[in-house]
Design a protein around this motif. Structure first.
Motif, PDB file in Angstrom:
ATOM      1  N   GLY A 138      85.158 -33.447  85.040  1.00 54.60           N
ATOM      2  CA  GLY A 138      85.289 -32.343  84.096  1.00 54.60           C
ATOM      3  C   GLY A 138      86.308 -32.690  83.013  1.00 54.60           C
ATOM      4  O   GLY A 138      86.194 -32.244  81.863  1.00 54.60           O
ATOM      5  N   THR A 139      87.289 -33.507  83.370  1.00 55.38           N
ATOM      6  CA  THR A 139      88.327 -33.897  82.416  1.00 55.38           C
ATOM      7  C   THR A 139      87.713 -34.523  81.165  1.00 55.38           C
ATOM      8  O   THR A 139      88.080 -34.180  80.038  1.00 55.38           O
ATOM      9  CB  THR A 139      89.292 -34.913  83.075  1.00 55.38           C
ATOM     10  OG1 THR A 139      89.802 -34.316  84.274  1.00 55.38           O
ATOM     11  CG2 THR A 139      90.432 -35.297  82.167  1.00 55.38           C
ATOM     12  N   ILE A 184      85.994 -31.919  78.967  1.00 54.74           N
ATOM     13  CA  ILE A 184      86.952 -31.125  78.188  1.00 54.74           C
ATOM     14  C   ILE A 184      87.454 -31.967  77.006  1.00 54.74           C
ATOM     15  O   ILE A 184      87.556 -31.505  75.874  1.00 54.74           O
ATOM     16  CB  ILE A 184      88.113 -30.657  79.104  1.00 54.74           C
ATOM     17  CG1 ILE A 184      87.567 -29.699  80.164  1.00 54.74           C
ATOM     18  CG2 ILE A 184      89.240 -30.016  78.292  1.00 54.74           C
ATOM     19  CD1 ILE A 184      88.403 -29.588  81.404  1.00 54.74           C
ATOM     20  N   PRO A 218      83.440 -38.766  82.725  1.00 55.98           N
ATOM     21  CA  PRO A 218      84.191 -39.054  83.944  1.00 55.98           C
ATOM     22  C   PRO A 218      84.878 -37.776  84.420  1.00 55.98           C
ATOM     23  O   PRO A 218      86.007 -37.478  84.022  1.00 55.98           O
ATOM     24  CB  PRO A 218      85.200 -40.127  83.521  1.00 55.98           C
ATOM     25  CG  PRO A 218      85.167 -40.158  82.040  1.00 55.98           C
ATOM     26  CD  PRO A 218      84.074 -39.286  81.528  1.00 55.98           C
TER      27      PRO A 218
HETATM   28  N1  PLP Z   1      89.172 -28.005  85.306  1.00 55.71           N
HETATM   29  C1  PLP Z   1      90.043 -27.541  86.186  1.00 55.71           C
HETATM   30  C2  PLP Z   1      90.569 -26.172  85.998  1.00 55.71           C
HETATM   31  C3  PLP Z   1      90.479 -28.326  87.251  1.00 55.71           C
HETATM   32  O1  PLP Z   1      91.365 -27.853  88.100  1.00 55.71           O
HETATM   33  C4  PLP Z   1      89.954 -29.636  87.385  1.00 55.71           C
HETATM   34  C5  PLP Z   1      90.430 -30.496  88.467  1.00 55.71           C
HETATM   35  O2  PLP Z   1      91.390 -30.315  89.112  1.00 55.71           O
HETATM   36  C6  PLP Z   1      89.025 -30.061  86.436  1.00 55.71           C
HETATM   37  C7  PLP Z   1      88.657 -29.224  85.409  1.00 55.71           C
HETATM   38  C8  PLP Z   1      88.365 -31.403  86.387  1.00 55.71           C
HETATM   39  O3  PLP Z   1      88.529 -32.248  87.381  1.00 55.71           O
HETATM   40  P1  PLP Z   1      87.765 -33.648  87.380  1.00 55.71           P
HETATM   41  O4  PLP Z   1      88.090 -34.353  86.118  1.00 55.71           O
HETATM   42  O5  PLP Z   1      88.265 -34.328  88.584  1.00 55.71           O
HETATM   43  O6  PLP Z   1      86.314 -33.325  87.475  1.00 55.71           O
END
Ligand code: PLP
Length: 412
Positions: free
Chosen positions: A110-111, A114, A108
């Motif tokens: 990029g969060t 990570i 879901p």
């Molecule tokens: N990494 C960085 C540095 C970000 O600023 C963000 C969103 O603001 C994300 C990852 C991941 O965002 P998302 O989970 O909406 O894809």
């Protein structure tokens, strides 16, 4: 830290209110009271038009509106639909064809990517390594899982990538832990707008080669802003160097559809690994599926279908890319305007290349931000300075902001 009532703290520092949402609410309250024209809200991490409205790619919206019920209602497989997994690899890598084993696992946003990296490639109690200007949720994600964050100084006295401190901190952490996750958010880093150069990447590779070979290092490149940095191919020229890392370094990409496809609220992204061996690739798939099942289960199907359709239709893909390019050029003009105005008035910026944000180093960020709020200018104070979202204000505002920030910094 104050006592919790019913909930268990588990060592986490849990604020009462998310800082950025708090500032945003104050900006909204001021707009309601004084009118839109009196307020500059440069806090938002989304691309807005000059009137402050969210930009949504109409080409993406068209695909969305034409989805059949099954295309969004059905569960998706835990690691994503096969079509999505292929499309998202292409979307992240474009013309680059890795020699190793590439596996993508849906997350879901990029969060989620990570989160799954930290969950699987560090041990409890470990620290991850990030630059000292960093996206605050790295800390939240690490803390939630009983991990810590260590920082290296992003820049040296010559305003260059501080490879010496990067090496020092990586070596220090590896004295006490078997695994290390390093997150490099590039290109168009949040919050500074910096993009690692070819020379920086070479330095990173050289450092990786000298770190103890028996330790397991995951190099996660957070490419959330990659398609808003500039030419989409040029900004992918760092990809081949990832495959030149030593055996004990596993390169990964945290990819997101939030910005590039304006699908922020659809929560779609992928964790992509570039493994040297089939075994490491298979293990990656296994651990990602396990972690996903344990946290969000499967991801939303709709955005996966949208990306698959875009990659399945060259004409549609060209349309989406062209539309995005127009908005990217608008964003790049805003960035240039801010840089030029800062230069003209003598406001120091943290090294900037492109993207949604720029940062200003300053001594008392909270006080300076509070002073600016009184004038109706809302920015985000960070530990080492102020973050300005150039993605959420017009080019005209970008031209006038630096002088206002400088004046607020000089008021005592
Ligand atoms: N990494 C960085 C540095 C970000 O600023 C963000 C969103 O603001 C994300 C990852 C991941 O965002 P998302 O989970 O909406 O894809």
């Amino acid at each position: 830290m104050e006592e919790m009532i019913f909930a268990s703290r588990q060592g986490r520092n849990i604020p009462k209110e998310d800082k950025i949402f708090g500032i945003n609410n104050r900006a909204k309250a001021m707009i309601a009271k004084e009118g839109k024209e009196k307020v500059v809200n440069a806090t938002i991490g989304a691309l807005l038009d000059d009137e402050g409205e969210l930009i949504v790619l109409s080409s993406v919206n068209d695909v969305f509106k034409n989805l059949s019920p099954k295309e969004f209602a059905e569960y998706a497989p835990i690691s994503g639909t096969p079509e999505f997994r292929e499309a998202v690899k292409q979307d992240a890598l474009r013309s680059y064809e890795p020699k190793g084993h590439v596996v993508a696992s849906a997350t879901p946003g990029g969060t989620g990517a990570i989160r799954n990296t930290i969950a699987n490639y560090t041990d409890r109690g470990d620290s991850i390594l990030v630059a000292d200007w960093y996206w605050a949720p790295y800390n939240t994600i690490a803390a939630e899982q009983g991990r810590k964050v260590e920082t290296f100084a992003f820049f040296n006295g010559e305003r260059k990538f501080n490879d010496a401190d990067f090496r020092k901190k990586a070596e220090k952490l590896l004295l006490n832990q078997e695994r290390l996750v390093v997150i490099l958010n590039t290109p168009a880093h949040n919050p500074t707008g910096y993009s690692l150069t070819a020379e920086d990447w070479n330095n990173v590779k050289n450092i990786m080669e000298t770190l103890p070979r028996q330790k397991k290092i995951t190099l996660l490149v957070d490419v959330a802003y990659i398609d808003f940095a500039g030419d989409e191919d040029e900004y992918r020229t760092f990809l081949p160097i990832l495959e030149k890392m030593p055996e004990n370094v596993l390169p990964m990409l945290s990819h997101s559809l939030s910005k590039a496809y304006t699908l922020y609220g659809m929560r779609c992204g992928a964790l992509i690994c570039l493994a040297k061996t089939k075994e490491v690739a298979e293990e990656f798939k296994r651990v990602c599926e396990f972690s996903s099942r344990a946290s969000w289960s499967n991801c939303a199907r709709a955005p996966q279908t949208i990306l698959s359709k875009i990659y399945g239709d060259p004409k549609l893909k060209a349309k989406v890319f062209e539309e995005r390019q127009g908005y990217r050029e608008m964003l790049l003009r805003r960035g240039k305007a801010f840089e030029e105005a800062a230069d003209e008035c003598g406001l120091e910026m943290v090294p900037f290349d492109a993207g949604f944000f720029a940062s200003i180093p300053c001594q008392n960020p909270d006080q300076v931000a509070a002073r600016l709020e009184k004038e109706g200018i809302f920015l985000v104070p960070l530990a080492k300075g102020l973050r300005v979202s150039i993605a959420s204000v017009s080019e005209e505002v970008c031209r006038m902001l630096p002088a206002k920030i400088l004046a607020a910094m000089e008021t005592e």
